[in-house]
Design an enzyme around this catalytic site. Structure first.
Site, short mmCIF file in Angstrom:
data_model
loop_
_atom_site.label_atom_id
_atom_site.label_comp_id
_atom_site.label_asym_id
_atom_site.label_seq_id
_atom_site.Cartn_x
_atom_site.Cartn_y
_atom_site.Cartn_z
N ASP A 42 -7.26 -12.00 1.89
CA ASP A 42 -6.47 -10.91 2.47
C ASP A 42 -5.21 -11.48 3.14
O ASP A 42 -5.08 -12.67 3.37
CB ASP A 42 -7.33 -10.19 3.50
CG ASP A 42 -6.91 -8.75 3.75
OD1 ASP A 42 -5.80 -8.38 3.33
OD2 ASP A 42 -7.68 -8.01 4.37
N GLU A 51 -6.42 -4.86 -4.20
CA GLU A 51 -6.16 -3.69 -3.35
C GLU A 51 -4.77 -3.14 -3.66
O GLU A 51 -4.59 -2.38 -4.58
CB GLU A 51 -6.30 -4.05 -1.88
CG GLU A 51 -6.17 -2.84 -0.95
CD GLU A 51 -6.10 -3.23 0.51
OE1 GLU A 51 -6.52 -2.42 1.34
OE2 GLU A 51 -5.61 -4.33 0.82
N GLU A 57 -9.14 2.94 3.78
CA GLU A 57 -9.00 2.35 5.11
C GLU A 57 -7.93 3.03 5.94
O GLU A 57 -8.00 3.02 7.17
CB GLU A 57 -8.68 0.86 4.98
CG GLU A 57 -7.29 0.56 4.42
CD GLU A 57 -6.97 -0.93 4.44
OE1 GLU A 57 -7.91 -1.75 4.52
OE2 GLU A 57 -5.78 -1.27 4.37
N GLU A 59 0.87 -1.18 0.00
CA GLU A 59 0.00 0.00 0.00
C GLU A 59 0.91 1.23 0.00
O GLU A 59 1.11 1.89 1.00
CB GLU A 59 -0.93 -0.05 1.21
CG GLU A 59 -1.86 -1.25 1.14
CD GLU A 59 -2.59 -1.55 2.44
OE1 GLU A 59 -2.36 -0.81 3.43
OE2 GLU A 59 -3.38 -2.49 2.47
#
Length: 654
Positions: A408, A457, A463, A170
């Site tokens: 995930d 993602e 988030e 991320e």
């Protein structure tokens, strides 16, 4: 050689079956003559270079592959075969367009020792990959890959969260010179390179099957070194979600002797807008391995986790129970959303707990209730739990009648984990399940090869606002030019409580967004994801009725895209068409901006345009959104002021 005309649905390729002896260097030029990939073996090593529009971007740089401890190739090329392709691609699951060209020139350079290099040049970039044809039952592989830039270009060097190669990827994208990347943590791709005069290059890898993902390491020069997660020999479970590598090999892959390796891909554009419509990474991906794809259905998803099941004004206790998820199903049905997600909490945690549903939920009854409302269920799970009960889990999912899985906490992209992604997508397809991968590698073409894998993602998404401040408008306007270029992006937009910079505070159970309401709405147009989340609580959506007509109408896949504004890191605006309707989305950073957007993509006649824009007080209160409807034609323009962190969303109908 005459190049055939591009015709929809027709493959036009020419292969020179009689190989010719090479004359170094070998040049591969794009159909429009803009991009050139050069391979030179004249000095005993294999070197590649990249030129675009007369600008040399990558200087001659050595590359090689090591098989079972032997560096190859160690001979000059013995033959070159040529190939041309001119066809039109129609993605099973469209993102920004229902069809687009796949046109390239290709040369396949053959060496001794069963090693070859396949090179392609497209109008929007170049790529190469190693291929082997050897009798080895098993090879231990290492790879030498560097990028020697001709100048000390500014780059957006992806800084992933995590420890070493263990990361959700991320990424943040700090801007620095190539030489300034030395000493920084290893970066995952894609890497965005600013070539000057609004010219760009984006570097990533494609078809990472049976191989690790590519990472980058800075040096003290204008060269960046590719590095790869080593092959894991032993793993250790940390908690119930994190499977970490405890012992690694001194090689990066263990594979058969005859195979193709991942593409090393370099998108090249003359302006920032070209990044938003580049098809290089999709075109390089392996075509769909599914024969029947009619069951793959994109759509909106009502999602529970971001808003922490924080429903109020209802006669039941909200949480992981039947009443709460029936409420989500009712809300999804009202919104025309096809799915809800049951995120973490519906089953017992850890290996062996995946199929033990908590007693407060009756899964078969919930699925049946959803079907009565034309709403399907997607289940969240950790990768460790899924692997533990892999075959039994998929059989159970089919028996329950769920529509998809959200997997995930992979957090690795070594060969073993990349194999897991492919196995999961394939097995899910056998059971007609959609897949949404979170907490792991960025897209590398898997959504084309297994189109039931609809989104990924690997993004600094909404988030992050639950615990930090990285998912802010400055990041929002970078993502379309970086992470989103390589594949669908599950950012999870839709916050209905919106804060300006000076009022934002991270709150886990009552989260808010940074930026304005209009920016959150605009993300549904700007950000590409065939599964698009409604991240906030049903209560908050119902208490903001002015936003609901847009959210009910906005598609999640598109037939056509027009880029209206593209300023990397500052502002972006696009118009996208689905059927006969057009939608516009525009985002700005924390710096306010004024947009004047042409509507010349509209056909003849008069149209009705409804606009959701920043209200007059949005610079003080991000919740302030103004809605207006007016008649427009192709000659008109949409003129709008975007507040700091602001946005604009519009819907245009005949």
């Amino acid at each position: 050689m005459k190049i055939p005309n591009l015709r929809q649905g027709i493959l036009a390729s020419t292969l020179l079956l009689s190989p010719s002896l090479t004359a170094a260097p070998v040049e591969i030029t794009s159909p429009d003559g803009t991009n050139v990939l050069t391979v030179d073996d004249s000095d005993g090593s294999i070197r590649y270079a990249i030129t675009s529009a007369g600008q040399e971007v990558v200087a001659p740089t050595p590359i090689g592959i090591t098989l079972n401890g032997t560096a190859l190739p160690h001979s000059k090329a013995k033959a070159v075969r040529e190939n041309q392709v001119r066809e039109t691609v129609k993605p099973v699951v469209p993102t920004f367009s229902a069809s687009f060209p796949d046109a390239f020139n290709e040369k396949w350079i053959q060496f001794d020792d069963g090693v070859s290099l396949r090179c392609r040049a497209y109008d929007d970039g170049v790529a190469f990959r190693w291929e082997t044809s050897r009798n080895d039952e098993e090879m231990e592989v290492n790879e030498d890959l560097r990028i020697s830039f001709t100048e000390d270009f500014p780059v957006f060097f992806p800084a992933p969260n995590g420890d070493g190669f263990f990361s959700h990827q991320e990424c943040l994208y700090p801007r620095m010179k190539v030489s300034e990347t030395a000493g920084k943590k290893n970066a995952s791709v894609p890497l965005l390179v600013e070539r000057g005069d609004d010219r760009w290059m984006l570097v990533s890898d494609v078809n990472v099957e049976g191989y690790p993902g590519m990472w980058l390491e800075g040096t003290d020069s204008t060269t960046i070194q590719a590095v790869f997660p080593p092959y894991p020999l032993e793993t250790k479970l940390d908690g119930h979600l994190n499977l970490k590598v405890a012992k690694a090999a001194d090689y990066i892959a263990r594979t058969k002797g005859t195979r193709t390796f991942p593409w090393r891909a370099f998108a090249l554009t003359d302006d920032a807008a070209g990044l938003l419509t580049s098809t290089l990474f999709y075109n390089l991906a392996e075509p769909s391995r599914l024969k029947n794809t009619e069951w793959i259905r994109p759509g909106l998803v009502a999602w529970d986790w971001w808003n922490a099941n924080n429903i109020y004004g209802v006669p039941f206790r909200a949480g992981f129970n039947q009443e709460t998820y029936k409420h989500y199903i009712d809300f999804a049905s009202e919104m025309g959303a096809g799915y809800i997600i049951l995120d973490e909490g519906w089953s017992k945690p850890g290996p062996g707990g995946l199929l033990e549903v908590v007693p407060e939920i009756d899964m078969p009854a919930l699925v049946k209730y959803g079907h009565s409302k034309k709403v399907d269920i997607i289940l969240w799970m950790g990768s460790v739990a899924l692997e533990h009960d892999f075959d039994r889990a998929f059989d159970q999912f089919s028996e329950w009648g769920i529509a998809g899985i959200k997997v995930d906490f992979m957090q690795r992209d070594d060969q073993v984990m990349m194999d897991f992604l492919y196995r999961t997508a394939e097995e899910a397809a056998k059971h007609r399940l959609l897949v949404d991968f979170h907490g792991g590698s960025k897209p590398t073409g898997l959504s084309r090869t297994w189109p039931n894998m609809v989104t990924t993602e690997s993004v600094c998404g909404l988030e992050q606002n639950k615990w930090g401040g990285d998912a802010n408008p400055d990041m929002a306007v970078l993502l379309p030019f970086t992470r989103m270029v390589v594949g669908p992006m599950d950012y999870t937009p839709g916050a209905m409580v919106n804060q300006q910079k000076n009022t934002f505070r991270p709150m886990n159970d009552t989260p808010t967004s940074q930026g304005t309401r209009a920016q959150q709405l605009a993300m549904y147009v700007v950000y590409l994801s065939p599964l698009q989340m409604l991240a906030d609580s049903p209560t908050h959506y119902r208490r903001n009725p002015e936003s609901l007509p847009f959210l009910k109408a906005v598609p999640t896949t598109w037939d056509e895209t027009r880029v209206l504004k593209a300023d990397v890191g500052r502002c972006v605006a696009v118009a996208r068409r689905k059927g006969n309707e057009w939608f516009i989305g525009g985002l700005t950073s924390w710096e306010a901006c004024d947009l004047e957007l042409p509507l010349d993509f509209l056909g003849t006649g008069s149209f009705e345009m409804t606009v959701w824009k920043d209200g007059i007080n949005a610079d003080r209160n991000g919740n302030d959104v103004a809605v207006e409807t007016r008649s427009v034609a192709a000659k008109d323009r949409l003129t709008v002021h975007l507040a700091p962190g602001g946005g604009v969303a519009a819907m245009i109908r005949k």
